[in-house]
Design a protein around this motif. Structure first.
Motif, PDB file in Angstrom:
ATOM      1  N   ALA A 121      22.784   3.424   2.899  1.00 49.70           N
ATOM      2  CA  ALA A 121      23.056   2.121   2.272  1.00 49.70           C
ATOM      3  C   ALA A 121      21.873   1.605   1.466  1.00 49.70           C
ATOM      4  CB  ALA A 121      23.441   1.107   3.343  1.00 49.70           C
ATOM      5  N   GLY A 122      20.665   2.035   1.785  1.00 47.36           N
ATOM      6  CA  GLY A 122      19.487   1.633   1.032  1.00 47.36           C
ATOM      7  C   GLY A 122      18.220   2.015   1.766  1.00 47.36           C
ATOM      8  N   HIS A 123      17.384   2.808   1.098  1.00 55.09           N
ATOM      9  CA  HIS A 123      16.123   3.250   1.692  1.00 55.09           C
ATOM     10  C   HIS A 123      15.033   3.305   0.621  1.00 55.09           C
ATOM     11  CE1 HIS A 123      18.131   6.928   0.264  1.00 55.09           C
ATOM     12  NE2 HIS A 123      16.897   7.318  -0.050  1.00 55.09           N
ATOM     13  N   ILE A 124      13.814   3.472   1.079  1.00 51.31           N
ATOM     14  CA  ILE A 124      12.676   3.554   0.177  1.00 51.31           C
ATOM     15  C   ILE A 124      12.701   4.920  -0.511  1.00 51.31           C
ATOM     16  CG2 ILE A 124      10.150   3.594   0.058  1.00 51.31           C
ATOM     17  CD1 ILE A 124      10.209   1.653   2.488  1.00 51.31           C
ATOM     18  N   ASP A 149      11.151  -7.985   0.106  1.00 48.53           N
ATOM     19  CA  ASP A 149      10.395  -9.217  -0.148  1.00 48.53           C
ATOM     20  C   ASP A 149       9.307  -9.008  -1.193  1.00 48.53           C
ATOM     21  OD1 ASP A 149      11.923 -10.615   1.677  1.00 48.53           O
ATOM     22  OD2 ASP A 149      10.369 -10.690   3.232  1.00 48.53           O
ATOM     23  N   GLU A 150       8.733  -7.811  -1.261  1.00 48.74           N
ATOM     24  CA  GLU A 150       7.710  -7.504  -2.264  1.00 48.74           C
ATOM     25  C   GLU A 150       8.314  -7.258  -3.644  1.00 48.74           C
ATOM     26  OE1 GLU A 150       4.533  -7.707  -2.067  1.00 48.74           O
ATOM     27  OE2 GLU A 150       4.119  -7.708   0.086  1.00 48.74           O
ATOM     28  N   GLY A 151       9.644  -7.175  -3.728  1.00 51.18           N
ATOM     29  CA  GLY A 151      10.314  -6.957  -5.004  1.00 51.18           C
ATOM     30  C   GLY A 151      10.512  -5.494  -5.349  1.00 51.18           C
ATOM     31  N   PHE A 152      10.336  -4.608  -4.374  1.00 49.77           N
ATOM     32  CA  PHE A 152      10.483  -3.175  -4.622  1.00 49.77           C
ATOM     33  C   PHE A 152      11.946  -2.760  -4.455  1.00 49.77           C
ATOM     34  CE2 PHE A 152       6.017  -3.122  -2.678  1.00 49.77           C
ATOM     35  CZ  PHE A 152       5.410  -3.339  -3.905  1.00 49.77           C
ATOM     36  N   ASP A 153      12.324  -1.737  -5.201  1.00 52.46           N
ATOM     37  CA  ASP A 153      13.709  -1.254  -5.191  1.00 52.46           C
ATOM     38  C   ASP A 153      13.970  -0.287  -4.051  1.00 52.46           C
ATOM     39  OD1 ASP A 153      14.405  -2.681  -7.496  1.00 52.46           O
ATOM     40  OD2 ASP A 153      13.711  -1.065  -8.800  1.00 52.46           O
ATOM     41  N   LEU A 154      15.238  -0.246  -3.655  1.00 54.96           N
ATOM     42  CA  LEU A 154      15.734   0.745  -2.704  1.00 54.96           C
ATOM     43  C   LEU A 154      16.608   1.710  -3.467  1.00 54.96           C
ATOM     44  CD1 LEU A 154      16.851  -1.566   0.255  1.00 54.96           C
ATOM     45  CD2 LEU A 154      14.698  -0.297   0.026  1.00 54.96           C
ATOM     46  N   ASP A 196       0.826  -1.216   0.000  1.00 58.52           N
ATOM     47  CA  ASP A 196       0.000   0.000   0.000  1.00 58.52           C
ATOM     48  C   ASP A 196       0.857   1.261   0.000  1.00 58.52           C
ATOM     49  OD1 ASP A 196      -2.318  -1.488  -0.102  1.00 58.52           O
ATOM     50  OD2 ASP A 196      -2.723  -1.356   2.040  1.00 58.52           O
ATOM     51  N   VAL A 197       1.989   1.234   0.715  1.00 57.05           N
ATOM     52  CA  VAL A 197       2.896   2.389   0.703  1.00 57.05           C
ATOM     53  C   VAL A 197       3.469   2.573  -0.694  1.00 57.05           C
ATOM     54  CG1 VAL A 197       5.107   3.281   1.565  1.00 57.05           C
ATOM     55  CG2 VAL A 197       3.423   2.339   3.169  1.00 57.05           C
ATOM     56  N   HIS A 198       3.911   1.491  -1.319  1.00 59.24           N
ATOM     57  CA  HIS A 198       4.457   1.579  -2.676  1.00 59.24           C
ATOM     58  C   HIS A 198       3.424   2.155  -3.639  1.00 59.24           C
ATOM     59  CE1 HIS A 198       5.550   0.060  -6.702  1.00 59.24           C
ATOM     60  NE2 HIS A 198       6.786   0.291  -6.292  1.00 59.24           N
TER      61      HIS A 198
END
Length: 133
Positions: free
Chosen positions: A56-59, A122-127, A32-34
């Motif tokens: 190092a990696g964030h949304i 896990d949902e396959g979204f990129d950082l 839902d956030v994505h």
């Protein structure tokens, strides 16, 4: 003899409805956030981890504000009714809840993003990565 799963009976349906409906007032999920970030969010997404972990990696679209640095003064930059969504490393981390509690103590609307970075991946979204601040 019942298994350990069935040994304690499920709650009556009325209690189960109240419990599960209430969860949505306190948390959202990565999907839902994505979706909201893709379509124009109506919230501020706070990564409450350290600046090093954020770099190092964030949304994408998240703002880094470690939970210990959430203060009334910093929150004054946002209108009073702004909804905040906090996230941290994942289900093994309580940083999102710590940040949410600090925001709630400042009378700010807040939810956590269940799963954190782990759920996002896990949902396959990129950082995205950034320079260390």
């Amino acid at each position: 003899m019942p298994t350990s799963v069935a040994a304690t009976p499920a709650a009556p349906s009325i209690l189960a409805r109240e419990h599960f409906a209430a969860q949505f007032a306190f948390e959202t999920d990565c999907w839902d956030v994505h979706d909201a970030l893709t379509n124009g969010p109506d919230f501020v997404l706070l990564d409450v981890r350290s600046p090093t972990m954020f770099a190092a990696g964030h949304i994408p679209g998240a703002i880094n504000l470690p939970h210990g640095k959430i203060t009334r003064t910093k929150m004054e930059a946002y209108p009073a009714g702004t909804l905040f969504i906090t996230y941290c490393a994942g289900p093994h981390c309580n940083g999102a809840a710590r940040g949410a509690l600090r925001l709630a103590n400042l009378d700010r609307p807040v939810k956590i993003m269940a799963g954190g970075i782990t759920g996002w991946i896990d949902e396959g979204f990129d950082l995205e990565k950034s320079d260390v601040v």
